[in-house]
Design a protein around this motif. Structure first.
Motif, short mmCIF file in Angstrom:
data_model
loop_
_atom_site.label_atom_id
_atom_site.label_comp_id
_atom_site.label_asym_id
_atom_site.label_seq_id
_atom_site.Cartn_x
_atom_site.Cartn_y
_atom_site.Cartn_z
N ASN A 198 1.02 -1.20 -0.22
CA ASN A 198 -0.23 0.13 -0.05
C ASN A 198 0.94 1.17 0.30
O ASN A 198 1.72 1.29 0.91
CB ASN A 198 -0.74 -0.02 1.15
N GLU A 199 0.75 1.97 -1.07
CA GLU A 199 1.45 3.26 -1.07
C GLU A 199 1.24 4.20 0.30
O GLU A 199 2.51 5.01 0.55
CB GLU A 199 1.17 4.26 -2.25
N ASN A 200 0.41 4.23 0.83
CA ASN A 200 0.20 4.96 2.14
C ASN A 200 0.60 4.45 3.38
O ASN A 200 0.40 5.15 4.35
CB ASN A 200 -1.24 5.24 2.09
N THR A 201 0.99 3.34 3.53
CA THR A 201 1.46 2.57 4.78
C THR A 201 2.42 1.49 4.63
O THR A 201 2.59 1.19 3.40
CB THR A 201 0.34 2.04 5.70
N ASN A 202 3.33 1.37 5.58
CA ASN A 202 4.43 0.32 5.66
C ASN A 202 3.76 -0.94 5.87
O ASN A 202 3.60 -1.22 7.23
CB ASN A 202 5.51 0.80 6.50
N LEU A 203 3.14 -1.90 5.09
CA LEU A 203 2.65 -2.85 5.36
C LEU A 203 3.57 -4.08 5.90
O LEU A 203 3.45 -5.04 6.78
CB LEU A 203 1.76 -3.77 4.23
N SER A 204 4.82 -4.34 5.08
CA SER A 204 5.85 -5.11 5.29
C SER A 204 7.05 -4.84 4.92
O SER A 204 7.01 -3.99 3.81
CB SER A 204 5.48 -6.55 4.64
N ASN A 205 8.20 -5.06 5.31
CA ASN A 205 9.51 -4.60 4.76
C ASN A 205 9.78 -5.34 3.37
O ASN A 205 10.44 -4.77 2.64
CB ASN A 205 10.47 -4.94 5.76
N LEU A 206 9.34 -6.58 3.22
CA LEU A 206 9.63 -7.24 2.19
C LEU A 206 9.06 -6.29 0.81
O LEU A 206 9.71 -6.03 -0.06
CB LEU A 206 8.74 -8.61 2.20
N THR A 207 7.65 -6.11 1.00
CA THR A 207 7.11 -5.26 -0.21
C THR A 207 7.22 -4.01 -0.44
O THR A 207 7.54 -3.27 -1.38
CB THR A 207 5.43 -5.41 -0.18
N SER A 208 7.61 -3.31 0.86
CA SER A 208 8.08 -1.93 0.80
C SER A 208 9.64 -1.89 -0.09
O SER A 208 9.86 -0.88 -0.72
CB SER A 208 8.31 -1.26 2.29
N VAL A 209 10.32 -2.70 0.49
CA VAL A 209 11.88 -2.64 -0.14
C VAL A 209 11.72 -2.95 -1.84
O VAL A 209 12.21 -2.42 -2.46
CB VAL A 209 12.86 -3.75 0.27
N LEU A 210 10.78 -3.84 -2.19
CA LEU A 210 10.67 -4.16 -3.77
C LEU A 210 10.17 -3.08 -4.36
O LEU A 210 10.49 -2.89 -5.36
CB LEU A 210 9.87 -5.68 -3.70
N ALA A 211 9.07 -2.53 -3.72
CA ALA A 211 8.38 -1.40 -4.50
C ALA A 211 9.29 -0.34 -4.59
O ALA A 211 9.29 0.32 -5.63
CB ALA A 211 7.04 -1.05 -3.72
N TYR A 212 9.89 0.00 -3.68
CA TYR A 212 10.75 1.12 -3.61
C TYR A 212 11.87 0.96 -4.78
O TYR A 212 12.08 1.92 -5.49
CB TYR A 212 11.75 1.29 -2.38
N TYR A 213 12.45 0.00 -4.86
CA TYR A 213 13.49 -0.42 -6.00
C TYR A 213 12.80 -0.39 -7.42
O TYR A 213 13.40 -0.19 -8.36
CB TYR A 213 14.29 -1.59 -5.83
N VAL A 214 11.59 -1.08 -7.44
CA VAL A 214 10.83 -0.89 -8.52
C VAL A 214 10.78 0.63 -9.21
O VAL A 214 10.98 0.85 -10.18
CB VAL A 214 9.44 -1.50 -8.49
N TYR A 215 10.38 1.53 -8.04
CA TYR A 215 10.27 2.96 -8.42
C TYR A 215 11.54 3.73 -8.90
O TYR A 215 11.46 4.41 -9.81
CB TYR A 215 9.35 3.76 -7.34
N ILE A 216 12.63 3.16 -8.21
CA ILE A 216 13.95 3.76 -8.73
C ILE A 216 14.33 3.42 -10.06
O ILE A 216 14.78 3.91 -10.71
CB ILE A 216 14.96 3.31 -7.41
N VAL A 217 14.02 2.01 -10.32
CA VAL A 217 14.06 1.64 -11.75
C VAL A 217 13.34 2.20 -12.71
O VAL A 217 13.92 2.77 -13.83
CB VAL A 217 14.09 -0.05 -11.76
N LEU A 218 12.09 2.45 -12.38
CA LEU A 218 11.36 3.28 -13.19
C LEU A 218 11.81 4.57 -13.37
O LEU A 218 11.81 5.28 -14.64
CB LEU A 218 9.87 3.25 -12.88
N GLY A 219 12.29 5.25 -12.40
CA GLY A 219 12.51 6.57 -12.52
C GLY A 219 13.69 6.96 -13.38
O GLY A 219 13.67 7.77 -14.09
N LEU A 220 14.82 6.07 -13.21
CA LEU A 220 15.82 6.06 -13.87
C LEU A 220 15.67 5.86 -15.43
O LEU A 220 16.11 6.64 -16.17
CB LEU A 220 17.19 4.97 -13.36
N ASP A 221 14.91 5.04 -15.73
CA ASP A 221 14.54 4.67 -16.90
C ASP A 221 13.77 5.85 -17.63
O ASP A 221 14.17 6.36 -18.97
CB ASP A 221 13.68 3.32 -17.21
N PHE A 222 12.88 6.48 -17.05
CA PHE A 222 12.02 7.44 -17.34
C PHE A 222 12.97 8.81 -17.58
O PHE A 222 12.66 9.69 -18.69
CB PHE A 222 10.67 7.88 -16.84
N ASP A 223 13.80 8.97 -16.86
CA ASP A 223 14.73 10.06 -16.80
C ASP A 223 15.52 10.04 -18.30
O ASP A 223 16.03 11.09 -18.82
CB ASP A 223 15.72 9.86 -15.70
#
Length: 301
Positions: free
Chosen positions: A126-151
């Motif tokens: 959930n973008e609005n809360t930290n439900l688990s460290n597993l999915t938070s870390v995975l989603a975090y790096y997904v967004y970093i990968v997306l950001g670098l590519d779109f840049d």
């Protein structure tokens, strides 16, 4: 006939609205002593489905345009029945126009990956809360990968995804797992997205765009023009270095690009080589010895 047309339109629609990532997920648990290793396979499958089947953006992405990346998870310790200590290495690439070459965008090892997982547990985020460290870390790096590519396709095109990554960091400030807080290290998840959004380092976004879209994408057809723009893109990083020589984002950039840059300039004119080596040894001193190979190859001809 109408039915056939409907099927064709549905197929086209599916291709246009594919998920953004084509991610290879590998979970290595060879260091863990256990007779039941199935849990690690289910974990790998769960992560693969979470990353690849989630629609992370509103962008229309064709199947062949999906960003190729790899998440390598090395489990080092089983803390309890459902808790593990691990590292995660994230690698992503960007195809270069008109060629089969793929340019490395990110190659980063995060050694602070602690998470909980029970076999067959669904991965929720959930973008609005930290439900688990597993999915938070995975989603975090997904967004970093997306950001670098779109840049690389539009100037500061990755900003919306860096903001999403920063939101994950903010939600995790009370998490017991490390890697999210500024005081824990000067090179962690907090500082990576901080640097990507810090206006002091806005030149990095100009660099990502000009290096790839204006430089690399024409390099195969207009070698000298492409190399010139790559040089100008790298010059942008001088401002970042002089503002903060230890900026984390510089390490992220050169860990991905150093070897590629050496290859690009191995066939350059001597004056180009001298200029780029001087620049690189200033803004990336950690790899200064490596960059000497640029002129060494020229002298050996």
């Amino acid at each position: 006939m109408k039915k056939i047309l409907f099927i064709i339109l549905m197929w086209i629609s599916h291709g246009v609205n594919a998920q953004e990532l084509f991610c290879n997920v590998q979970v290595n648990a060879s260091q863990i002593q256990t007779s039941d290793r199935k849990v690690f396979q289910t974990l790998q499958t769960a992560i693969y489905e979470f990353v690849n089947n989630t629609k992370w953006t509103d962008a229309s992405v064709k199947n062949e345009e999906r960003i190729e990346c790899t998440f390598l998870i090395n489990i080092k310790e089983k803390v309890s029945n459902d808790e593990y200590k691990a590292s995660i290495q994230i690698q992503s690439t960007r195809p270069i126009y008109g060629t089969s070459y793929k340019s490395t965008m990110l190659n980063y090892l995060d050694n602070n990956f602690r998470f909980r997982y029970l076999e067959y547990q669904s991965l929720e985020f959930n973008e609005n809360t930290n439900l688990s460290n597993l999915t938070s870390v995975l989603a975090y790096y997904v967004y970093i990968v997306l950001g670098l590519d779109f840049d690389t396709f539009s100037e500061y095109g990755g900003a919306p995804y860096y903001i999403k990554a920063q939101n994950i960091v903010n939600n995790a400030q009370n998490a017991r797992e490390i890697g999210w807080k500024a005081f824990e290290s000067d090179k962690n998840r907090y500082w990576l997205v901080h640097d990507l959004l810090d206006t002091r380092y806005e030149e990095i976004h100009n660099c990502y765009y000009r290096y790839h879209r204006v430089g690399m994408d024409i390099l195969s057809e207009k070698t000298e023009d492409g190399r010139y723009d790559i040089t100008e893109a790298l010059e942008e990083l001088r401002g970042v270095y002089r503002d903060n020589p230890s900026a984390f984002i510089l390490k992220i950039f050169f860990d991905a690009k150093a070897d590629e840059i050496i290859k690009i300039y191995s066939e350059a004119f001597p004056n180009e080589q001298a200029r780029i080596v001087k620049l690189l040894t200033e803004i990336d001193p950690a790899n200064s010895t490596k960059y000497q190979a640029i002129t060494a190859q020229s002298k050996g001809k």
